[in-house]
Scaffold this active site. Structure first.
Site, PDB file in Angstrom:
ATOM      1  N   ASP A   1     -60.895 -65.286 -42.633  1.00 55.15           N
ATOM      2  CA  ASP A   1     -61.768 -64.996 -43.774  1.00 55.15           C
ATOM      3  C   ASP A   1     -61.437 -63.627 -44.335  1.00 55.15           C
ATOM      4  O   ASP A   1     -60.874 -62.764 -43.644  1.00 55.15           O
ATOM      5  CB  ASP A   1     -63.240 -65.102 -43.391  1.00 55.15           C
ATOM      6  CG  ASP A   1     -63.672 -64.049 -42.369  1.00 55.15           C
ATOM      7  OD1 ASP A   1     -62.893 -63.792 -41.433  1.00 55.15           O
ATOM      8  OD2 ASP A   1     -64.796 -63.511 -42.506  1.00 55.15           O
TER       9      ASP A   1
ATOM     10  N   GLU B   1     -65.493 -63.044 -39.557  1.00 58.87           N
ATOM     11  CA  GLU B   1     -65.419 -61.655 -39.117  1.00 58.87           C
ATOM     12  C   GLU B   1     -65.887 -60.705 -40.203  1.00 58.87           C
ATOM     13  O   GLU B   1     -66.538 -59.686 -39.922  1.00 58.87           O
ATOM     14  CB  GLU B   1     -63.976 -61.328 -38.704  1.00 58.87           C
ATOM     15  CG  GLU B   1     -63.825 -60.031 -37.916  1.00 58.87           C
ATOM     16  CD  GLU B   1     -63.710 -58.780 -38.779  1.00 58.87           C
ATOM     17  OE1 GLU B   1     -63.901 -57.666 -38.252  1.00 58.87           O
ATOM     18  OE2 GLU B   1     -63.421 -58.913 -39.985  1.00 58.87           O
TER      19      GLU B   1
END
Length: 442
Positions: A88, A150
Site C-alpha cells: 500500500d 502499513e
C-alpha cells in the site's frame, strides 16, 4: 563476478518490470475510493509469487486490507526467513506538482520516479528478485509477508499476528522498509521511534459569532487551538510534553549541509531542538501538527468559529511505552487549553519503538552480505520513523533476529512529491538479500 551476482543481473529486468506493474496500481490504503485498487494490488502480488513457484500463496484476513503470504520451503534443517514489505502507498498530494505522473513509473538519471517506487513496492520487488535468483527454490525456508495497510498504521496487524501465528513464525525477519545511510552506503536500522497520535477538538462557543461585534471579548476556537498547539514545544523547539523519555544517540556525524540538502530547509529557517542531529532525529521525541480542520480561507467570513480540530502526532524513543505516551499527550492538551476552552481528545494510532542488537552468527552473515553487495560495511543507524511490526516480530519471537533493511536513500522523498528509487542501489539491495539467504544456509 560471482555466480550469484551474475544471476542477480540476469533477473533484474524482470524484477523492475514487476515493480513497474505494481506501481501502476494506485493502492492508496487511506482512501476508500481506492479499495478496489488495494484488492487488485494484493491479487497482483499474489500472482507474482505464485508464478515464482511458491508451495502456497494465500491472502491473510485480519478484518482490514488483505495481506499476501507465500511459502517457499527450504532444505531440511535450514532456518526459516520471513521477508516483509508492504504494497500500500500514500496519497500523491498535488498531482500537478509531480514532474511525471505519480503512477506512471518513469526513469530519469538512474532513478525510478513514482509513488511507491521506494516506499515500499521497491521492497516487494527486491524480495521477488532474490527468490527469482534461486528459481523459487531458495537455500533456506522462506516465507513472504506483504502487508496492505502499513501506511494507515497497520490497525489489524495484532489480529493477523494472533490468527496466523504459525504462518508468521520465523528464525530471521527481513523488514525491507527503512532507509540507507546514503546512495551507495547501506544501513541496518537498529532503532526505530514509536508513535502515538490523536485528534484534538477545541470548542469555545455554542455557535459562530460576528467577529466585529464580539471579537476581543470572547475567544474563537481556532485561535484557542493555535495557542494550545504552540505549547507542544518550548522556545527552542524541544518537545514540552511531560512524561516523554529521551535516550543517548550514537556517535555518527550528520553534517548541517547534508541536513539542509535532504530536507530543503528554507534559507533563514533554523533547526529546532537541542542536541546532535542524530539524537534529535532518532533518540528524542518529536511532536508534529499534521492537519487542522477549520474554515478554509476561500470560504472565510468575519466569523468567530465555535470549534476547530487538529491531528497531533508524537514520535517516541526506544523504551517509551506508547500507551503511556498517549496518556501524557492527552493530559498535556487538557492541561494547557487557554481561556477555559473545552477540549476533546480522541486517541489514534499507537506503535511501539524498537531497539535491535546485531550480534551472533546470523547478524554477521547479514553484515557480510551487505558488505559484499555494496562494497562497504553497512552503517548501523536509527530511524525517526515508525515500523511497529518490527517490535511485534521481536516481542513474539524473542529468539529470532530482526533485520531492518532498505531499498531507499535519504533523497527518495518517501510520502512526498517525486518519490524515487536509485536503480543502482536497488540492484545492490537485491544482491545483498540474495547473499543473505545464501549465507544463512550455512
Amino acid at each position: 563476478m560471482t555466480n550469484l551476482a551474475w544471476n542477480v543481473e540476469r533477473v533484474l529486468p524482470s524484477a523492475i518490470a514487476d515493480l513497474h506493474k505494481l506501481i501502476s496500481i494506485p493502492s492508496i490504503s487511506s482512501m476508500p475510493e481506492h479499495d478496489g485498487d488495494v484488492a487488485s494490488c494484493a491479487d497482483t502480488v499474489s500472482g507474482l509469487f505464485r508464478d515464482l513457484g511458491a508451495a502456497e500463496v494465500k491472502l491473510l484476513d485480519g478484518g482490514g486490507k488483505p495481506a499476501v503470504w507465500a511459502h517457499f520451503p527450504g532444505p531440511e534443517g535450514t532456518p526459516t526467513v520471513l521477508l516483509y514489505a508492504h504494497y500500500d502507498v500514500q496519497p500523491i498530494g498535488d498531482a500537478d506538482a509531480w514532474t511525471s505522473p505519480a503512477f506512471e513509473p518513469t526513469e530519469r538519471d538512474g532513478r525510478l520516479y513514482a509513488r511507491g517506487s521506494a516506499d515500499d513496492k521497491g521492497g516487494v520487488a527486491v524480495h521477488l528478485a532474490a527468490l527469482r535468483v534461486f528459481d523459487g527454490k531458495p537455500p533456506v525456508g522462506v516465507k513472504v509477508f506483504i502487508e496492505g495497510e502499513e501506511e494507515v498504521g497497520s490497525p489489524t496487524m495484532p489480529v493477523l499476528l494472533d490468527r496466523y501465528r504459525d504462518e508468521l513464525a520465523a528464525d530471521v525477519y527481513v523488514v525491507a522498509d527503512s532507509v540507507n545511510w546514503d546512495v551507495g552506503a547501506p544501513s541496518l536500522t537498529t532503532s526505530l521511534r514509536g508513535v502515538a497520535d490523536c485528534r484534538v477538538t477545541v470548542s469555545t462557543l455554542a455557535e459562530g459569532l460576528h467577529s466585529g461585534q464580539f471579537g476581543g471579548v470572547v475567544p474563537d476556537a481556532l485561535t484557542a487551538l493555535c495557542r494550545l498547539l504552540a505549547t507542544l514545544h518550548d522556545e527552542a523547539g524541544n518537545v514540552a510534553i511531560e512524561g516523554l523519555t529521551t535516550g543517548p544517540g550514537p556517535d555518527l556525524d550528520y553534517p548541517a549541509d547534508r541536513l539542509q540538502e535532504e530536507t530543503g530547509l528554507l534559507d533563514g529557517v533554523s533547526q529546532i531542538g537541542d542536541g546532535t542531529v542524530v539524537e534529535r532525529m532518532w533518540f528524542k521525541p518529536a511532536a508534529s501538527v499534521l492537519a487542522i480542520d477549520a474554515t478554509p480561507v476561500a470560504k472565510a467570513s468575519n466569523t468567530l468559529i465555535p470549534s476547530a480540530r487538529a491531528k497531533v502526532s508524537v514520535r517516541l524513543v526506544p523504551g517509551q511505552d506508547p500507551a503511556a505516551a498517549a496518556q501524557a499527550l492527552e493530559a498535556h492538551l487538557r492541561k494547557n487549553a487557554p481561556w477555559g476552552a473545552q477540549v476533546e481528545v480522541v486517541a489514534g494510532q499507537l506503535g511501539s519503538p524498537s531497539q535491535i542488537v546485531l550480534d551472533g552468527e546470523r547478524a554477521e552473515a547479514a553484515k557480510a552480505a551487505f558488505r559484499e553487495a555494496f562494497g562497504t560495511d553497512p552503517v548501523e543507524i536509527g530511524c525517526g520513523g515508525s515500523i511497529p511490526i518490527v517490535a511485534e516480530f521481536a516481542d513474539r519471537n524473542p529468539d529470532a533476529l530482526v533485520l531492518v533493511t532498505a531499498v531507499t536513500d535519504p533523497t527518495s522523498r518517501m510520502h512526498g512529491i517525486d518519490e524515487s528509487l536509485d536503480l543502482g542501489d536497488f540492484a545492490k539491495a537485491a544482491l545483498a538479500e540474495t547473499l543473505l539467504l545464501n549465507n544463512l544456509a550455512g
